[in-house]
Design a protein around this motif. Structure first.
Motif, PDB file in Angstrom:
ATOM      1  N   ASP A 115      -4.963  -8.321   3.557  1.00  0.00           N
ATOM      2  CA  ASP A 115      -5.107  -7.074   4.305  1.00  0.00           C
ATOM      3  C   ASP A 115      -5.482  -7.309   5.771  1.00  0.00           C
ATOM      4  O   ASP A 115      -5.961  -6.392   6.446  1.00  0.00           O
ATOM      5  N   ASP A 163      -6.194  -3.567   6.993  1.00  0.00           N
ATOM      6  CA  ASP A 163      -6.005  -2.531   5.982  1.00  0.00           C
ATOM      7  C   ASP A 163      -7.193  -2.568   5.041  1.00  0.00           C
ATOM      8  O   ASP A 163      -7.526  -3.627   4.491  1.00  0.00           O
ATOM      9  N   ASN A 180     -10.021  -0.024   2.316  1.00  0.00           N
ATOM     10  CA  ASN A 180     -10.309   1.185   1.568  1.00  0.00           C
ATOM     11  C   ASN A 180     -11.761   1.545   1.822  1.00  0.00           C
ATOM     12  O   ASN A 180     -12.671   0.798   1.463  1.00  0.00           O
ATOM     13  N   ASP A 192      -7.805   5.296   2.037  1.00  0.00           N
ATOM     14  CA  ASP A 192      -7.037   4.224   2.667  1.00  0.00           C
ATOM     15  C   ASP A 192      -7.148   4.321   4.173  1.00  0.00           C
ATOM     16  O   ASP A 192      -7.048   5.418   4.759  1.00  0.00           O
ATOM     17  N   ARG A 215       0.833  -1.183   0.000  1.00  0.00           N
ATOM     18  CA  ARG A 215       0.000   0.000   0.000  1.00  0.00           C
ATOM     19  C   ARG A 215       0.874   1.242   0.000  1.00  0.00           C
ATOM     20  O   ARG A 215       1.893   1.292   0.655  1.00  0.00           O
TER      21      ARG A 215
END
Length: 782
Positions: free
Chosen positions: A372, A426, A428, A433, A36
Motif C-alpha cells: 500500500d 493507501d 484504511n 478507505d 482496492r
C-alpha cells in the motif's frame, strides 16, 4: 543545441534529487499487491495500450472524446502482454488527468471541472496546434498573438493567469514561455478549470492546461504516419512508433513531426519541428525506471494584426461586423473599423524573425515499497533559446493618415531544473478507505532577457506599405531568477461507497531575484532587488455518486502567484505583493444510457486580488480585484450507432473592481479577450459502406470581447464552422496497413471575416481569423 546547467545550487533541490537517487539504488523484493475497490492501486508497470485496436469498419466508432488516456487499472499485478481495455465515454471522463489530481482519479471522480481532449479527437477534428485544441474545449478561447503565442482565455482569466504545463511541469509564465506547438507528438491536452495551485504551483488563477506527450505502451509495436496539405500551401507530416522491444520489460515511444503553416497574410508562416522519445524499463514487478527526451523548434515570420482605422478615413473600404467602438491612443481615431484593403497586408519589416529552440530531459522511477506504499519521482531539465526581431506596433495616425511603425527586439535564454517526488499511501482509517499523496517538489529557473534599448520607427501608407528593414539596434539586459520549493498533501477519504471527501494543502516558497542593466552595463535605479513569498493554498471538496453514473461535486480552492502579468515588467517601485485567488464551484456529471450519453454542468464564483494588467506598451496597471462568475454545460450522445452529436456552452460575467489609477478608473470593465458566451456544437454520421465514409460538421460561436481594459473597442461576436468527410480504406487495399484514412476538410466554410484576438500590449491592432481554407490529409496505422 544548448546545455542544461544549474547556476546556483539550492539545498532543497539537491536533497530531493539525492532522495530520488538513494531510493532507486535499494529496491526491495517484489511484494504481493492488493486491489482496492474505491481506488485502484498505483500501477508500477508501464502504461498499457491507450486504445484497443478497432475494426477497420469503424475506426471512428468511438464517441467524440475517444481514445481514453491512462485508464485506471483494476489490478496492480502487471500483465504486460494484454492491452488494457477501458469503456470509452462520450465526454472522455473515464480517463485519469494527472494535472488535476495526483490521486489517480478519473475525471468523474475529481471535484472540479476537467476536460481531456485525446489524440484521437485531435485527429478527427483536425486540430493542428494547441491553440486550435483550446478553441474546441468548453468555454475556452485562444489566440496566437506573436508576442504571447498560444494565449488562452478561460473563466474570465487570460494568458499568465492560466498555467501552461508540459507533462505536468510548469516552465514559467505563459506569456513569456509558450510557443505555437503542433499536436502531432501529443497524446492528450488536459484542461483544469479554476485556481489550480495545489497541483501545478503558483500562477494558476484561471486554471491550467497540460500538454501530454505520447507515452510507451506494453505490447505489439504500433506505427502511425500522418500527412496533410491545404490551400495556403501549408503541410504537416508525422511518424510515430511504440511498443515492447526484444529486451524483457523495455518499452519505447518515438515521434517526429514537421509542419509549415502558412498565414493568410503575405509572407507570414510558422515552421515547427519536434522529436520526442521515451523508454520505460520494468526491472521487476515493484520497480520501473524511465527516461524521456524532446527537442522542439519553431521558426516563423509573424502576423502582428491589422491596424484600427477611422471609419471616416476608410469610407467604402470600412468593414462591418469585425470591430466597433471608438479609439484614442496616439491620436483620436473616433469610430474605428478594419479597412478591407489591409486583410492580407504585412506591415512587418523584411528581415523580421521569430525563433525558438527547446530541449527537455526527464527521468525517474516508480517503486512499490509495500503493498500500500508507492514512491514516484522524476527529475527534469529544460533549456530554451527564443528571439523576436520585428516591427511590432502598427498604429494609424490620424494627423497624417499613415501607419506609425515601431521596432522591438527581445531574446530569452532560459534554464530550468527541478524534481518532483510523490509518496502514495493507501490505508484504511477507522474503516474508511483513504489515499494520501505527499509531494515534495523544487525547481530553479534562470532567465536572461536581452532586449532593445532603442526603438527605430517610421511612417508608411496604410495600403501597399514599403516594408523596409529593422535598422539600428541597441541592447539592454534583464535577468530573473526564481526559486520554488513546495510541500503538498492531497487526500481522498471514502466515507461511503458513493461519497468521498477530496482535499489538499500546499505550502510553498517563492524567491525572486531581478536585475536590469542599461546598454552601457550600468544597473538601473532600484536594481537589483530580491523578494520572497510563502503562500499556503489548497482545495477541499466532495464527490457524491447519488445513483450509478450520476455524480454531484463541489469544491473550494485557492491559488497564489507572483503579482505580475510579466515578471520583467514588475518594477521595484511597485507593490511586490502576491496575487491571490479563490473559487467556489459546484456541479454534476452524468453518464447514462449504457455509456452512450453523457453531460456535465458546473457553476463557479472566482475572485482574484491584487491584479496586474497590461496598460499598453511595456507598462502595467494595478487592479484591486477581478471577479468572475459563470456556468458551463457540455453534452454528447450517440442515439444510434452511426450518429454522434455533441455540444457545449459557457457563460461568464467577468469584471474588474477597485481598478483606479491616475486619470481614470476601469472598475466594472471586462478584462480583454473574455467573451460572455462561447459555444460549440457538432454532428457526424457514418455510412457503413464497404469503404466506410463519415461526414461531419462543427460550429463555434464566440461572443463580443474587448481588446483592452478600457473597453472602448469591441471585437464583435462571430460564428464559424468547419465541415469534413473521411473515408476508411479497408485493409485489403493496403495489406501492410491495418488502418488507413483519407480526410477532406473545409475550415471556416462560410469565409467569415472576424477578429480572433487582441493583444492589450498592442492596442492599436487586431488579429484577424483565417479565411476559408481547404485541406486534404491521410493517416495510416500498422
Amino acid at each position: 543545441m544548448f546545455s542544461i546547467r544549474i547556476v546556483r545550487p539550492r539545498s532543497v533541490l539537491l536533497a530531493s534529487a539525492a532522495f530520488t537517487s538513494l531510493a532507486a539504488l535499494d529496491p526491495p523484493a517484489a511484494l504481493a499487491q492488493q486491489a482496492r475497490d474505491p481506488l485502484p492501486p498505483v500501477e508500477v508497470s508501464p502504461p498499457q495500450s491507450r486504445k484497443p485496436a478497432k475494426p477497420a469498419a469503424r475506426d471512428a466508432q468511438s464517441t467524440r472524446r475517444a481514445a481514453a488516456r491512462r485508464p485506471a487499472t483494476a489490478s496492480a499485478v502487471p500483465k504486460p502482454a494484454v492491452p488494457a481495455v477501458t469503456a470509452q465515454t462520450p465526454l472522455n471522463t473515464n480517463v485519469v488527468a494527472e494535472s488535476a489530481s495526483r490521486l489517480g482519479l478519473t475525471v468523474r471522480e475529481i471535484p472540479a471541472t476537467v476536460e481531456v481532449i485525446s489524440a484521437e479527437t485531435m485527429r478527427e477534428q483536425g486540430y493542428r496546434t494547441v491553440s486550435e485544441v483550446a478553441q474546441g474545449a468548453v468555454g475556452v478561447t485562444s489566440g496566437d498573438a506573436p508576442g504571447e503565442p498560444a494565449g488562452f482565455s478561460m473563466r474570465g482569466f487570460t494568458n499568465s493567469q492560466i498555467n501552461t504545463l508540459y507533462n505536468g511541469i510548469k516552465i514559467g509564465p505563459q506569456n513569456m514561455t509558450s510557443r505555437i506547438m503542433d499536436t502531432a507528438n501529443l497524446e492528450a491536452v488536459e484542461f483544469l478549470k479554476g485556481p489550480a495551485s495545489l497541483i501545478s504551483g503558483e500562477g494558476a488563477a484561471g486554471g491550467s492546461i497540460n500538454l501530454v506527450t505520447k507515452q510507451p505502451h506494453t505490447g505489439a509495436i504500433r506505427n502511425e504516419a500522418d500527412f496533410s496539405y491545404d490551400s495556403l500551401n501549408s503541410f504537416r507530416a508525422h511518424y510515430g512508433s511504440g511498443g515492447s522491444t526484444n529486451v524483457q520489460g523495455l518499452d519505447y515511444r518515438f515521434d517526429i513531426s514537421r509542419s509549415s503553416l502558412n498565414g493568410f497574410v503575405d509572407d507570414t508562416y510558422t515552421r515547427t519541428f519536434d522529436v520526442s522519445g521515451q523508454l520505460n524499463y520494468r526491472l521487476s514487478d515493484s520497480l520501473k525506471v524511465w527516461g524521456a527526451v524532446e527537442y522542439r523548434e519553431d521558426r516563423g515570420k509573424a502576423y502582428w494584426g491589422a491596424p484600427l482605422v477611422p471609419v471616416a478615413f476608410s469610407g467604402p473600404h470600412a468593414t462591418a461586423g469585425i470591430v466597433s467602438g471608438t479609439y484614442f491612443n496616439r491620436t483620436d481615431l473616433g469610430a474605428v473599423t478594419i479597412d478591407d484593403r489591409t486583410f492580407n497586408t504585412n506591415y512587418n519589416v523584411l528581415d523580421n524573425r521569430n525563433v525558438a529552440q527547446e530541449v527537455w530531459l526527464r527521468g525517474g522511477f516508480e517503486l512499490k515499497l509495500a503493498p500500500d506504499l508507492t514512491l514516484k519521482s522524476q527529475a527534469y531539465g529544460y533549456g530554451a533559446e527564443r528571439s523576436w526581431f520585428n516591427n511590432e506596433i502598427e498604429a494609424f495616425d490620424s494627423t497624417n493618415n499613415q501607419v506609425y511603425r515601431e521596432r522591438f527586439y527581445v531574446a530569452h535564454s532560459q534554464r530550468l531544473v527541478g524534481n518532483i517526488t510523490d509518496l502514495i499511501w493507501d490505508a484504511n482509517i477507522a474503516g474508511f478507505d483513504n489515499r494520501l499523496v505527499t509531494t515534495l517538489s523544487s525547481s530553479y529557473l534562470d532567465f536572461v532577457r536581452p532586449g532593445a534599448a532603442n526603438f527605430p520607427s517610421d511612417y508608411v501608407p496604410l495600403v501597399d506599405p514599403p516594408r523596409g528593414y529593422y535598422g539600428s539596434l541597441e541592447i539592454q539586459r534583464q535577468t530573473a531568477r526564481i526559486d520554488n520549493e513546495a510541500l503538498s498533501f492531497e487526500d481522498r477519504l471514502k466515507l461511503t461507497r458513493t461519497f468521498a471527501l477530496v482535499g489538499g494543502l500546499r505550502v510553498e516558497h517563492i524567491g525572486l531575484d531581478r536585475n536590469w542593466t542599461d546598454k552601457t552595463g550600468l544597473e538601473k535605479a532600484g536594481f537589483p532587488y530580491t523578494k520572497d513569498w510563502a503562500p499556503v493554498t489548497g482545495r477541499i471538496g466532495y464527490t457524491w455518486e447519488a445513483v450509478p453514473g450520476l455524480t454531484f461535486f463541489s469544491q473550494y480552492a485557492t491559488g497564489a502567484d507572483v503579482s505580475a502579468n510579466n515578471i520583467f515588467l514588475l518594477l521595484p517601485t511597485q507593490p511586490l505583493d502576491l496575487t491571490t485567488s479563490r473559487t467556489y464551484e459546484t456541479g454534476v456529471k452524468h453518464l447514462f444510457w449504457d455509456n452512450r450519453a453523457e453531460w456535465s454542468f458546473s457553476a463557479y464564483d472566482i475572485q482574484r486580488k491584487n491584479v496586474y494588467a497590461a496598460a499598453g506598451g511595456q507598462a502595467l496597471n494595478i487592479a484591486g480585484r477581478q471577479e468572475s462568475k459563470g456556468v458551463e454545460l457540455a453534452a454528447a450522445v450517440r442515439p444510434i450507432e452511426p450518429l454522434r452529436l455533441w455540444g457545449n456552452i459557457a457563460y461568464v460575467d467577468a469584471r474588474y473592481a477597485d481598478y483606479n489609477f491616475v486619470g481614470g478608473s476601469f472598475s466594472g470593465n471586462t478584462p480583454p479577450n473574455v467573451p460572455r458566451i462561447v459555444a460549440n456544437a457538432g454532428a457526424s454520421y457514418r455510412f457503413f459502406t464497404p469503404w466506410p465514409v463519415e461526414l461531419g460538421i462543427v460550429g463555434r460561436h464566440v461572443g463580443d470581447r474587448y481588446n483592452t481594459d478600457a473597453n472602448t473597442v469591441t471585437m464583435n461576436a462571430y460564428t464559424v464552422g468547419d465541415v469534413y468527410a473521411f473515408v476508411d480504406i479497408p485493409k485489403t487495399v493496403f495489406n501492410a496497413v491495418d488502418q488507413a484514412r483519407l480526410t477532406f476538410r473545409v475550415r471556416n466554410f462560410t469565409d467569415k471575416r472576424y477578429a480572433i484576438w487582441g493583444d492589450p500590449f498592442y492596442p492599436d491592432q487586431i488579429l484577424l481569423g483565417a479565411p476559408r481554407t481547404y485541406e486534404i490529409s491521410a493517416a495510416f496505422k500498422w
